[in-house]
Design a protein around this motif. Structure first.
Motif, PDB file in Angstrom:
ATOM      1  N   LEU A 127       8.233  53.274 -10.149  1.00 20.13           N
ATOM      2  CA  LEU A 127       7.721  53.641 -11.465  1.00 20.13           C
ATOM      3  C   LEU A 127       6.430  52.895 -11.794  1.00 20.13           C
ATOM      4  CD1 LEU A 127      11.117  53.711 -13.404  1.00 20.13           C
ATOM      5  CD2 LEU A 127       9.945  55.587 -12.247  1.00 20.13           C
ATOM      6  N   ASP A 128       5.700  53.402 -12.787  1.00 18.62           N
ATOM      7  CA  ASP A 128       4.411  52.817 -13.163  1.00 18.62           C
ATOM      8  C   ASP A 128       4.534  51.421 -13.756  1.00 18.62           C
ATOM      9  OD1 ASP A 128       2.916  54.896 -12.265  1.00 18.62           O
ATOM     10  OD2 ASP A 128       2.798  55.932 -14.191  1.00 18.62           O
ATOM     11  N   CYS A 129       5.720  51.056 -14.225  1.00 17.74           N
ATOM     12  CA  CYS A 129       5.891  49.739 -14.838  1.00 17.74           C
ATOM     13  C   CYS A 129       5.904  48.613 -13.802  1.00 17.74           C
ATOM     14  CB  CYS A 129       7.177  49.700 -15.665  1.00 17.74           C
ATOM     15  SG  CYS A 129       8.667  50.040 -14.702  1.00 17.74           S
ATOM     16  N   SER A 130       6.031  48.969 -12.514  1.00 15.72           N
ATOM     17  CA  SER A 130       6.074  47.977 -11.440  1.00 15.72           C
ATOM     18  C   SER A 130       4.689  47.792 -10.833  1.00 15.72           C
ATOM     19  CB  SER A 130       7.069  48.435 -10.365  1.00 15.72           C
ATOM     20  OG  SER A 130       6.934  47.663  -9.196  1.00 15.72           O
ATOM     21  N   HIS A 131       4.260  46.535 -10.687  1.00 14.39           N
ATOM     22  CA  HIS A 131       2.896  46.265 -10.208  1.00 14.39           C
ATOM     23  C   HIS A 131       2.830  45.298  -9.028  1.00 14.39           C
ATOM     24  CE1 HIS A 131       0.990  48.282 -13.666  1.00 14.39           C
ATOM     25  NE2 HIS A 131       2.011  47.820 -14.339  1.00 14.39           N
ATOM     26  N   GLY A 132       3.833  44.467  -8.835  1.00 18.81           N
ATOM     27  CA  GLY A 132       3.734  43.418  -7.831  1.00 18.81           C
ATOM     28  C   GLY A 132       3.934  43.888  -6.412  1.00 18.81           C
ATOM     29  N   THR A 237      13.934  52.506 -17.968  1.00 15.68           N
ATOM     30  CA  THR A 237      13.220  53.753 -18.285  1.00 15.68           C
ATOM     31  C   THR A 237      14.165  54.899 -18.612  1.00 15.68           C
ATOM     32  OG1 THR A 237      11.408  53.051 -16.826  1.00 15.68           O
ATOM     33  CG2 THR A 237      11.499  55.385 -17.434  1.00 15.68           C
ATOM     34  N   GLU A 238      15.246  55.026 -17.853  1.00 13.45           N
ATOM     35  CA  GLU A 238      16.111  56.192 -17.989  1.00 13.45           C
ATOM     36  C   GLU A 238      17.321  55.982 -18.905  1.00 13.45           C
ATOM     37  OE1 GLU A 238      17.197  57.500 -14.115  1.00 13.45           O
ATOM     38  OE2 GLU A 238      15.119  57.883 -13.480  1.00 13.45           O
ATOM     39  N   GLU A 239      17.723  54.727 -19.101  1.00 11.86           N
ATOM     40  CA  GLU A 239      18.924  54.490 -19.904  1.00 11.86           C
ATOM     41  C   GLU A 239      18.646  53.735 -21.205  1.00 11.86           C
ATOM     42  OE1 GLU A 239      22.401  53.110 -17.813  1.00 11.86           O
ATOM     43  OE2 GLU A 239      21.641  53.860 -15.898  1.00 11.86           O
ATOM     44  N   ARG A 247       9.626  52.934 -30.005  1.00 13.53           N
ATOM     45  CA  ARG A 247       8.943  52.857 -28.720  1.00 13.53           C
ATOM     46  C   ARG A 247       9.220  51.527 -28.013  1.00 13.53           C
ATOM     47  NH1 ARG A 247       2.461  52.644 -27.802  1.00 13.53           N
ATOM     48  NH2 ARG A 247       2.417  53.069 -25.579  1.00 13.53           N
ATOM     49  N   ALA A 248       9.369  51.611 -26.699  1.00 17.27           N
ATOM     50  CA  ALA A 248       9.572  50.413 -25.880  1.00 17.27           C
ATOM     51  C   ALA A 248       8.831  50.582 -24.563  1.00 17.27           C
ATOM     52  CB  ALA A 248      11.058  50.188 -25.628  1.00 17.27           C
ATOM     53  N   LYS A 249       8.391  49.448 -24.004  1.00 18.84           N
ATOM     54  CA  LYS A 249       7.629  49.508 -22.762  1.00 18.84           C
ATOM     55  C   LYS A 249       7.953  48.280 -21.915  1.00 18.84           C
ATOM     56  CE  LYS A 249       2.865  49.855 -21.043  1.00 18.84           C
ATOM     57  NZ  LYS A 249       1.443  49.968 -21.422  1.00 18.84           N
ATOM     58  N   LEU A 250       7.989  48.488 -20.598  1.00 17.76           N
ATOM     59  CA  LEU A 250       8.257  47.417 -19.644  1.00 17.76           C
ATOM     60  C   LEU A 250       7.061  47.258 -18.714  1.00 17.76           C
ATOM     61  CD1 LEU A 250      10.212  45.476 -18.021  1.00 17.76           C
ATOM     62  CD2 LEU A 250      10.894  47.524 -16.738  1.00 17.76           C
TER      63      LEU A 250
END
Length: 431
Positions: A127-132, A237-239, A247-250
């Protein structure tokens, strides 16, 4: 060689396409062929530390074809067993140490091939929230996305989470079960299990691995990302997000993650759910490094707003050139002190070993490395302070190369004009 690379890339694209369609991936071990493993050998860095067998890349490459053929024979016969990694302790800025695993050169070749195939399978579904530790993604992307959320919301509720010993706590059985959801090649899974359980050597003593994936291993970051994908990213994201009224964001980078919420009422719900989720996956939160805070732009003008650190940067509210309250970033004071301390110790240890020109050249390389990461929008002052103090440290230690003072400040300024240190210029834009 170029033809082999194209064929490898085409085959990995086929794996990615099948993964995107939701298919289970099978027959992965045929990818561990002569051409692919030989290419992996050439892609390894030349100057890395050797494993417990003491064999360097140069030595292994002297009889490369025979070594690769022997490796393939053992892989096909299920007789390949990874050697224990040599473990060294790397000092951290807080006085503690971080264990680093150094595999043998042959195990590095195999791990790199596992890394490539795992990336082909999982990159399309990450998913887009993962960057490392992902291709074409960086810490600066995570910093940029963090600032975007803070900019878009008048009030931001931040849950700053640090996972305690994340790489060392991943349970092997649960990780393998997650891999089997996408991979049906039993021999492939079996070799990953062997890699995980190969253990480490510390001071000539062998220690078995019952959990965790050692940092320093080539395949470790992708395995950790797969575990975090199912444990945190997909779940949140899904649950979690659909169950919240606001709104929430990780944003996650390896074991560092920030959760951003619009309303304070959601904080206890998310915290409780996250703790339960991590417990289910045998992980836990580092309470010393984790916290919650509220950044309120309306209250910025009447009260001091809190700050938080993420990926070496301090996020805070400041005033733009046109007088608006906006989120900004700067080098965290902890990272700044740590970087200057390292330079000071290096100059002290090498002031009499190297020529003045070599000292200057090495210092410039260290400064460029710091700037390459921290030279971001809003951070001009912090990187200027860093360069200034590094210059003072340089002046201090070149005058302690002998009992006689090398140069006074006026002469040093002339030297600095002729041989300037890297200049603090912004190289990463956050908007």
């Amino acid at each position: 060689m170029n033809q082999n690379r194209k064929e490898m890339r085409t085959k990995r694209q086929g794996i990615s396409a099948a993964s995107t369609r939701g298919e289970k991936i099978k027959c992965l071990m045929p990818h561990f062929n002569f051409a692919n493993l030989k290419q992996c050998f050439y892609e390894l860095a030349n100057n890395k530390a050797v494993g417990i067998d003491g064999i360097s890349k140069e030595e292994y490459g002297k009889n490369l074809d025979a070594n690769i053929e022997d490796l393939i024979t053992r892989l096909k016969g299920l007789s390949y067993k990874p050697k224990p990694a040599r473990q060294v302790l790397i000092p951290k800025s807080n006085g503690k140490t971080r264990p680093l695993s150094i595999p043998s050169i042959e195990d590095k070749i195999v791990q790199l091939m596992f890394k490539k195939t795992l990336e082909a399978i999982y990159e399309p579904i990450f998913l887009d929230c993962s960057h490392g530790f992902r291709p074409n993604r960086s810490a600066h992307d995570a910093v940029r996305r963090t600032r975007e959320f803070l900019r878009e919301n008048t009030t931001s509720h931040v849950i700053d989470v640090d996972l305690e010993n994340f790489f060392g706590e991943i349970p092997h059985n649960k990780l393998l079960a997650l891999l089997e959801m996408k991979i049906s090649d039993k021999r492939y899974i079996r070799y990953i299990n062997r890699l995980l359980k190969s253990g480490v050597m510390i001071d000539h003593t062998y220690y078995a691995s019952s959990k965790g994936s050692g940092q320093g291993s080539i395949v470790s970051p992708i395995l950790a990302n797969i575990y975090a994908h199912y444990c945190i990213d997909k779940w949140f994201t899904e649950e979690v997000t659909p169950r919240l009224d606001h709104r929430a964001k990780l944003v996650r980078y390896a074991d560092d993650l920030c959760i951003f919420l619009n309303k304070e009422i959601d904080i206890p719900k998310v915290q409780l759910a996250l703790e339960g989720r991590l417990k289910r996956f045998d992980l836990r939160i580092n309470q010393e490094k984790s916290r919650t805070l509220i950044l309120d732009k309306h209250k910025f003008w009447i009260s001091r707003q809190p700050t938080f650190d993420f990926l070496g940067f301090t996020f805070y509210l400041g005033v733009s050139r046109n007088g608006r309250c906006i989120p900004m970033v700067k080098t965290s004071s902890k990272k700044l002190r740590s970087a200057l301390k390292e330079i000071n110790l290096w100059m002290k240890a090498n002031r009499s070993k190297l020529k003045l020109s070599d000292l200057h050249q090495n210092l410039c390389a260290k400064l460029r490395g710091h700037l390459q990461y921290f030279a971001v929008t809003f951070n001009s002052r912090a990187i200027s302070v860093f360069i200034h103090h590094a210059k003072l440290i340089f002046f201090k230690w070149i005058n302690r190369r002998s009992q006689k003072r090398s140069m006074n400040w006026k002469k040093f300024q002339l030297f600095d004009i002729a041989h300037p240190l890297p200049q603090p210029r912004i190289s990463h834009r956050l908007f």
